[in-house]
Design an enzyme around this catalytic site. Structure first.
Site, short mmCIF file in Angstrom:
data_model
loop_
_atom_site.label_atom_id
_atom_site.label_comp_id
_atom_site.label_asym_id
_atom_site.label_seq_id
_atom_site.Cartn_x
_atom_site.Cartn_y
_atom_site.Cartn_z
N GLU A 139 -8.95 37.19 41.27
CA GLU A 139 -8.42 36.50 42.43
C GLU A 139 -7.24 35.64 41.97
O GLU A 139 -7.36 34.93 40.98
CB GLU A 139 -9.47 35.61 43.09
CG GLU A 139 -8.95 35.04 44.40
CD GLU A 139 -10.00 34.20 45.17
OE1 GLU A 139 -11.13 34.04 44.68
OE2 GLU A 139 -9.65 33.73 46.24
N GLY A 170 -12.32 26.54 38.51
CA GLY A 170 -13.66 26.05 38.26
C GLY A 170 -14.62 27.21 38.00
O GLY A 170 -15.36 27.23 37.04
N MET A 201 -15.59 31.61 39.62
CA MET A 201 -15.16 32.73 40.46
C MET A 201 -16.36 33.55 40.90
O MET A 201 -17.22 33.90 40.11
CB MET A 201 -14.17 33.59 39.65
CG MET A 201 -13.69 34.82 40.36
SD MET A 201 -12.74 34.41 41.87
CE MET A 201 -13.09 35.87 42.86
N GLU A 202 -16.35 33.88 42.21
CA GLU A 202 -17.52 34.46 42.87
C GLU A 202 -17.62 35.98 42.79
O GLU A 202 -18.23 36.60 43.67
CB GLU A 202 -17.51 34.05 44.34
CG GLU A 202 -16.41 34.71 45.21
CD GLU A 202 -15.15 33.87 45.40
OE1 GLU A 202 -14.90 32.98 44.56
OE2 GLU A 202 -14.41 34.10 46.37
N ASN A 203 -17.07 36.63 41.75
CA ASN A 203 -17.14 38.09 41.65
C ASN A 203 -18.54 38.60 42.02
O ASN A 203 -19.54 38.03 41.59
CB ASN A 203 -16.84 38.52 40.22
CG ASN A 203 -15.68 37.78 39.63
OD1 ASN A 203 -14.57 37.91 40.09
ND2 ASN A 203 -15.95 36.96 38.62
N HIS A 263 -21.66 26.79 45.54
CA HIS A 263 -20.45 27.29 46.19
C HIS A 263 -20.24 28.77 45.87
O HIS A 263 -20.06 29.59 46.78
CB HIS A 263 -19.25 26.45 45.74
CG HIS A 263 -17.94 26.90 46.29
ND1 HIS A 263 -17.40 26.37 47.44
CD2 HIS A 263 -17.06 27.85 45.88
CE1 HIS A 263 -16.26 26.96 47.70
NE2 HIS A 263 -16.02 27.86 46.77
N GLU A 264 -20.26 29.10 44.60
CA GLU A 264 -19.98 30.49 44.21
C GLU A 264 -21.09 31.41 44.73
O GLU A 264 -20.83 32.52 45.18
CB GLU A 264 -19.83 30.64 42.70
CG GLU A 264 -18.79 29.71 42.07
CD GLU A 264 -17.41 29.76 42.71
OE1 GLU A 264 -17.05 30.80 43.27
OE2 GLU A 264 -16.70 28.73 42.67
N HIS A 313 -20.67 32.20 48.39
CA HIS A 313 -19.62 33.18 48.65
C HIS A 313 -20.17 34.60 48.81
O HIS A 313 -19.50 35.46 49.39
CB HIS A 313 -18.60 33.19 47.51
CG HIS A 313 -17.43 32.27 47.71
ND1 HIS A 313 -16.73 32.20 48.89
CD2 HIS A 313 -16.80 31.42 46.85
CE1 HIS A 313 -15.73 31.33 48.75
NE2 HIS A 313 -15.75 30.84 47.54
ZN LIG Z 1 -14.55 29.35 46.64
#
Ligand SMILES: [Zn+2]
Length: 854
Positions: A125, A257, A259-261, A293-294, A297
């Site tokens: 991203e 911070g 990443m939500e892969n 948070h991740e 997602h």
């Molecule tokens: Zn996010």
């Protein structure tokens, strides 16, 4: 924004010419020459009738071979991708197979496939996948990915579920269609901290947190946070996890911070690794919030993604809102709300008032990486909160259920989002949409009237001009209000006043006396409330308001007014403020975390913003001096009670990162900081050496640095923690952020000459150069030394890591606020950055936008 020729515009959106049904990737990993084979199944997109060329993104790739339906092909290549002419494409579905070579070890930008201390990892991203292979690298192209990794490394990970592995290879299959920005790959010598989670419908999920050997014992808190997040999303949003495995990997070199892969989250190691000895209470809270948070997602971002990058707030604003809700449920909701608003004002209000202001949904950009901003994230989250206030809790839940039902598996837009709320609740949200399309923080003026038993509040909203948006229409603003009678009882509990016009009045009848209003309870809208209130009224609300946010806000507003009087008129520290704060500090019926927040004085940058907003020119040194004077006067006023508070809060219990314990520690350390102003550091020196947690160690050290002491403690800290990169980041940052403004640049310069200032690591760069930018009076020093040093380092970092350089250039975004001399100095440094040879598109866009302000 400068109207660069390269800008992308929302209005130009068109669906991609083709659909992708299946992607098969094979990676043969090698630091200098990784081979990537991509077999992609395309078919013409029915939403784009006619015959079209196939345009694929690709940057820095060495094409080895290309074949269409098995036949060799020589596509047209340029610096940004490849084109295959429509005449070379079959009419129906076809398979394109490419092989490219890339060099992960030379990738210092940390986008695409790169290496961090011997480990391979990816960050795609927003537009990093194009640095891995040729592909339509845009979020609205969603496809199923199957991945084979070949490497002589023990752990080989990708998205989805594992489907096969052997000596030197592994295969992964992701059953959920996804855009390329959610692709991830990790390979390295890693160890797992593992647990198991069973979802509400009975799916057993293997949870693994992968770290470097030796770090396994610092993953427990992140794992607990993950399990709490999974359970919470089931309970509150009815969302379950949808794969057999969920992997998290900690990486030391990372721009963001985390990443939500899909199924393989990649984290900056500082947001995973924690133990009481190495992490502060703030670190623990942040780890919990970012893990959540991740994870969230997975539904808001991955299952439903964004149609294009202009819709970034659709996934980020919503997911930030969800992680705020989660943290509020896990901890004290009131304390969390106050802390979230502090961040919103410090980062987003600042952005909204300067040359980088942009709508939550921007209309155009040159480099999308420059729009991962406080406006998209933090203000984006506030918009969700306002929607929830406007439609009510049940309406919100109905709308969310409809959103998941209607758009699962799709790439959606802000229009889709609002339509869901309209359909679920029957409301017209066309006026609300202005919050997404207009930049700037609205100002709300209040007038009150009391006549014949009727109390009237009249609000006037103004929406200040922002770059490219001189005129704006009124917004819908939910204003939560409660009324108190003069003896402190609440006579009208919180009600929501819905303001839709530029000026609007609300009447309250049946009151026996003129009430004291508590306006914008819970900070129900991201606006600036311009209301002159006498200090006695602020003190009254600080003592009596039943809304914890407004109780804190009353003290905050009072402190800011006192500081402004001191800065602008040379007034002494106000007695009324000291007395009101003393009453709160020693009120044992109040949550210690809340009292600690009340003791935190307004920040210097925040103060400069406020003074500028009233049409005056802020003087950073005077603000700094006033803030110190207030702390000193507070230390005297609180007197011996401080020591009793400090000693009484030591419960002697073993450390836990619980919110309750963290709150007591925060109040205890706030007391210590004040005591240190009176005893020359005697108690803090003792506290440093007796510290049982990193929170106490950092708290005691900060208190000493604030009075110009602490050199022996800094040496002891470095001797103890020199081996730990994340802990040493604190050591660097602390001495800069607590440095005297006259010395801040020199201290920073000296630290950059140390061999362990490995400036190519984003965390270390931020902890040094970012700390100088955040030392308000040091960065804005009239000598210009702060501006010069930060500019020097941005110029140096930019060729290697444009994304981080561009993000950190926002240090300069407030330059138009200050006096002519500072403006000239800052402008000269921005000009020098702009003239740097080979300047990246990222940094160029930021600097041009900042310079456009004047
Ligand atoms: Zn996010």
């Amino acid at each position: 924004m400068s109207d660069s020729q390269n800008a992308v515009h929302l209005s130009d959106y068109q669906p991609f010419t083709h659909c992708v049904d299946q992607v098969d990737l094979t990676f043969r990993l090698d630091p200098a020459a990784t081979r990537v084979t991509a077999k992609i199944g395309f078919r013409p997109n029915p939403d784009r009738p006619g015959r079209h060329d196939l345009r694929l993104d690709g940057e820095g790739l060495k094409l080895i071979s290309c074949a269409l339906n098995g036949r060799k092909l020589a596509p047209k290549l340029d610096a940004a991708g490849m084109t295959i002419a429509a005449s070379d494409l079959p009419e129906g579905p076809f398979t394109l197979e490419t092989e490219v070579e890339i060099a992960p070890e030379g990738n210092t930008a940390l986008e695409g496939l790169y290496m961090s201390k011997g480990m391979y990892c990816t960050q795609c991203e927003a537009e990093g996948f194009r640095k891995i292979t040729y592909y339509p690298d845009r979020p609205d192209v969603m496809a199923r990915f199957r991945v084979r990794i070949e490497a002589d490394l023990p752990v080989l990970l990708s998205n989805g579920n594992p489907v096969g592995m052997g000596e030197g290879w592994a295969e992964w299959d992701d059953p959920w269609p996804k855009p390329s920005y959610l692709f991830a790959l990790v390979a390295g010598n890693l160890r797992a901290h593992s647990e198991r989670f069973t979802t509400a419908s009975g799916r057993a999920v293997d949870l693994n947190i992968w770290v470097r050997p030796g770090d396994e014992d610092r993953c427990a808190y992140a794992m607990e946070s993950l399990i709490r997040s999974m359970k919470w999303d089931e309970d509150v949003y009815g969302r379950e996890y949808d794969l057999d495995v969920f992997n998290i990997v900690a990486v030391d070199d990372f721009n963001m911070g985390a990443m939500e892969n899909k199924g393989l989250n990649i984290f900056n190691s500082r947001y995973v690794l924690a133990s009481p000895e190495t992490a502060t209470d703030d670190d623990f809270a942040r780890i919990e919030a970012i893990i959540a948070h991740e994870y969230f997602h997975n539904w808001t971002g991955n299952r439903i993604t964004c149609r294009d990058w202009f819709q970034l707030c659709l996934k980020e604003g919503l997911t930030v809102f969800r992680d705020h809700q989660f943290s509020g449920d896990m901890r004290s909701a009131a304390v969390r709300r106050i802390e979230d608003v502090v961040v919103l004002r410090a980062r987003q209000f600042r952005e909204d008032a300067g040359p980088l202001a942009h709508p939550v949904r921007p209309e155009s950009f040159v480099e999308i990486n420059n729009f991962y901003t406080a406006t998209v994230y933090e203000k984006g989250a506030e918009l969700i909160g306002m929607l929830k206030t406007l439609v009510g809790d049940q309406g919100y839940r109905r709308a969310m259920d409809l959103y998941f039902q209607r758009h699962d598996g799709q790439a959606a837009t802000v229009e889709d989002w609002l339509k869901v709320f309209e359909d679920a609740t029957g409301r017209d949200l066309s006026q609300f949409k202005r919050w997404y399309t207009q930049a700037g923080t609205p100002h709300l003026k209040v007038a009150e009237d009391w006549f014949d038993g009727v109390y009237t509040l009249t609000f006037t909203q103004t929406n200040p001009p922002t770059p490219g948006q001189p005129k704006k229409d009124p917004k819908v603003i939910p204003i939560n209000v409660g009324l108190l009678n003069p003896n402190g009882d609440e006579v009208v509990p919180t009600i929501m006043l819905e303001m839709t016009r530029a000026k609007q009045s609300f009447r309250f009848e049946g009151l026996s006396a003129k009430p004291i209003p508590s306006i914008l309870r819970g900070f129900s809208a991201p606006v600036i409330l311009d209301r002159k209130a006498p200090p006695e009224e602020r003190a009254f609300l600080l003592a009596h308001d039943t809304d914890p946010f407004n109780k804190w806000e009353a003290g905050r507003a009072l402190a800011k007014e006192v500081m402004a009087e001191m800065v602008l008129k040379g007034a002494p520290v106000s007695r009324a403020w000291l007395d009101a704060l003393a009453a709160v500090t020693f009120d044992d019926s109040l949550d210690p975390a809340f009292r600690a927040l009340c003791l935190r004085l307004p920040g210097e940058d925040d103060m400069a913003h406020t003074i500028h907003a009233t049409g005056r020119v802020p003087d950073p040194m005077r603000i700094h001096a006033a803030r110190r004077e207030m702390a000193g006067a507070l230390a005297v006023r609180l007197g011996e009670g401080l020591l009793r508070l400090y000693e009484g809060l030591d419960d002697g219990l073993p450390f836990t990162p619980s919110a309750a314990q963290a709150g007591r520690r925060a109040l205890r350390l706030a007391a210590l900081a004040l005591l240190t102003r009176r005893d020359g550091g005697r108690l803090a020196t003792h506290a440093f050496h007796e510290a049982r947690s990193m929170t106490e160690e950092v708290g005691a050290l900060s208190a000493l640095l604030d009075i110009g002491e602490g050199q022996p403690q800094l040496r002891a800290f470095a001797a103890r923690w020199g081996h730990d990169h994340n802990v040493m980041d604190k050591w660097f940052a602390l001495q800069i952020s607590h440095a005297d403004p006259d010395e801040a640049a020199a201290v920073t310069d000296r630290l950059t000459q140390r061999p362990d200032f490995d400036w190519k690591n984003p965390n270390r760069f931020r902890s040094v150069i970012g700390a100088l930018s955040a030392n308000h009076a040091g960065f804005h020093h009239r000598s210009g030394a702060g501006y010069r040093l930060v500019a020097d380092w941005l110029i140096r970092l930019d060729p290697l890591n444009p994304q981080t350089a561009a993000r950190m250039s926002t240090a300069f975004e407030t330059w138009p606020r200050y006096d002519a001399r500072r403006r000239r100095l800052a402008k000269a440094e921005l000009g020098r950055i702009l003239a740097a040879p080979g300047l990246s598109r990222d940094l160029q866009e930021m600097v041009e936008r900042m310079l456009a302000a004047g």
